[in-house]
Design an enzyme around this catalytic site. Structure first.
Site, PDB file in Angstrom:
ATOM      1  N   ASP A   1       0.813  -1.212   0.000  1.00  0.00           N
ATOM      2  CA  ASP A   1       0.000   0.000   0.000  1.00  0.00           C
ATOM      3  C   ASP A   1       0.847   1.262   0.000  1.00  0.00           C
ATOM      4  OD1 ASP A   1      -2.501  -1.060  -0.030  1.00  0.00           O
ATOM      5  OD2 ASP A   1      -2.746  -1.075   2.142  1.00  0.00           O
TER       6      ASP A   1
ATOM      7  N   TYR B   1       7.075  -9.799   7.291  1.00  0.00           N
ATOM      8  CA  TYR B   1       6.873  -8.351   7.372  1.00  0.00           C
ATOM      9  C   TYR B   1       7.371  -7.861   8.731  1.00  0.00           C
ATOM     10  CZ  TYR B   1       3.736  -7.979   3.316  1.00  0.00           C
ATOM     11  OH  TYR B   1       3.197  -7.965   2.055  1.00  0.00           O
TER      12      TYR B   1
END
Lengths: 264, 264
Positions: free
Chosen positions: B53, B111
């Site tokens: 994003d 992540y």
């Protein structure tokens, strides 16, 4: 009028330097635009402890201004931060004596120069560290740094593009250290000439790379000739990190940081 | 045609996200523009291991493309870096099998979510860490994280704005640690849904702040309802940090990182 002292930080990567200039984004320009808004005036002057070049960063840099407004000390930071861009931040504001001067009253400053050596290129550091492939010799750099200590005319180790006539300054401490591939040079001095830290850094790096002898630094300084020193290191590794207004606080800082010098 | 696998890093702060989109700067758009120039073509397709994003960062993210050019493996990175903007960097390029697929062949991903808690605002971190005033409880966060481990339908902990139907994923490890005021959350899983790490992070933070009970996480997951979880944490603290294509390397990474889990 009340004199207010601000401590501001800025990410230098988005500015053409600290000083206000026409048609270029500057830290001073943004700070004074915010002050003007608060004062509902077309412009509002401020005075910084000094100027920094394009790309150079500031940490808690002192800036003073005078105001007729009766805004409480504790409200100034929030009021200014709501008007400032995200790359400038006011940490706090303090009422100071009417004759306090952010530049003239400084008795010492500290700059940090940060670089990486021998590490893979890191885009997250591109505005915040000078990134070198070659790894310098720490001991050679520290030897060279030690030759720069004391009171000298620093004409060889600063830019000739200045109106400043008296180029005598005192270096109290220059420390070289690294943590893995992250290197830091710390310069504590009475004051610094235009591009002085960056020329010193370039010259120290050349010593670290074996391209200069640390023993040649005294003659280099004595020459009072900028062409004798190395090239200016880039601005984006440089941080103005402290400005001292009291000799006692400067002495205390020198004592607190002496551990690193003893252990080297 | 030869299939090339790139490993790219990007500072997400200047992009509207990874995926190409009209009228917005994207990582894929920039990479494909550079590939098109090299191929002297109007456009050139590429395939990433996944999308990120706006504001989210990538570290060595895998991207593949096919080329008819006989450029040696070792030259691709430099050729692309000379054409790419400074916020994208190609670390290396490798010839892979024609049927290798950067997205479908991934067996696991890692992540990192980075934040500071209780520290003074740091403008140098404004694009790279979520900055929280309040300090969460590390143990409560880790307890909640442990309830998220294993194989579940993660509909509650991801955005409903997706075409993905199968929302079952496996979380292998979620670790919470801090070094002074710098906190890191590490998520290692088989795969991640849209905004999944950010929703998990928001929910873990609420547990750390005492606004949720870690014990309620199983029911929250079982509900398969996004409205049961907390708000999505901002993108700028998030880094895609590893993509694994071999089970053995994923296992090795889980073993290597297990020390932190044992000591907690």
């Amino acid at each position: 009028m009340t004199r207010i002292l601000l401590r501001i930080s800025y990410d230098g990567s988005g500015f053409k330097g600290y000083q206000k200039q026409p048609n270029a984004r500057s830290v001073q320009g943004e700070v004074e635009r915010a002050l003007a808004k608060i004062h509902k005036a077309p412009s509002w002057p401020s005075t910084s402890s000094g100027r920094t070049d394009a790309g150079v960063h500031g940490r808690r840099q002192p800036v003073h201004f005078d105001t007729p407004l009766a805004i409480p000390e504790s409200r100034w930071a929030r009021a200014l931060n709501s008007l400032l861009p995200e790359d400038i931040y006011v940490h706090d504001a303090e009422i100071v004596a009417d004759n306090f001067h952010a530049r003239y009253d400084a008795v010492g400053k500290e700059y940090l120069y940060k670089f990486t050596a021998g590490a893979e290129h890191d885009i997250f550091a591109r505005h915040f560290r000078y990134q070198l492939r070659q790894v310098p010799d720490q001991q050679l750099m520290q030897q060279a740094a030690d030759y720069m200590l004391g009171t000298h005319n620093f004409a060889s180790l600063s830019s000739p593009k200045t109106d400043v006539v008296d180029k005598v300054r005192t270096m109290y401490a220059i420390d070289v250290w690294k943590e893995e591939k992250e290197w830091t040079l710390r310069f504590i001095g009475s004051g610094f000439l235009y591009q002085m830290v960056r020329v010193m850094t370039g010259t120290l790096l050349d010593c670290g790379f074996g391209e200069r002898n640390p023993e040649d630094i005294p003659a280099l300084i004595a020459a009072e000739d900028r062409t004798k020193a190395s090239k200016t290191a880039p601005g984006h590794g440089l941080y103005l990190s402290q400005v001292f207004y009291e000799k006692a606080l400067l002495e205390q800082h020198l004592t607190e940081t002496a551990g690193r010098r003893k252990n080297k």
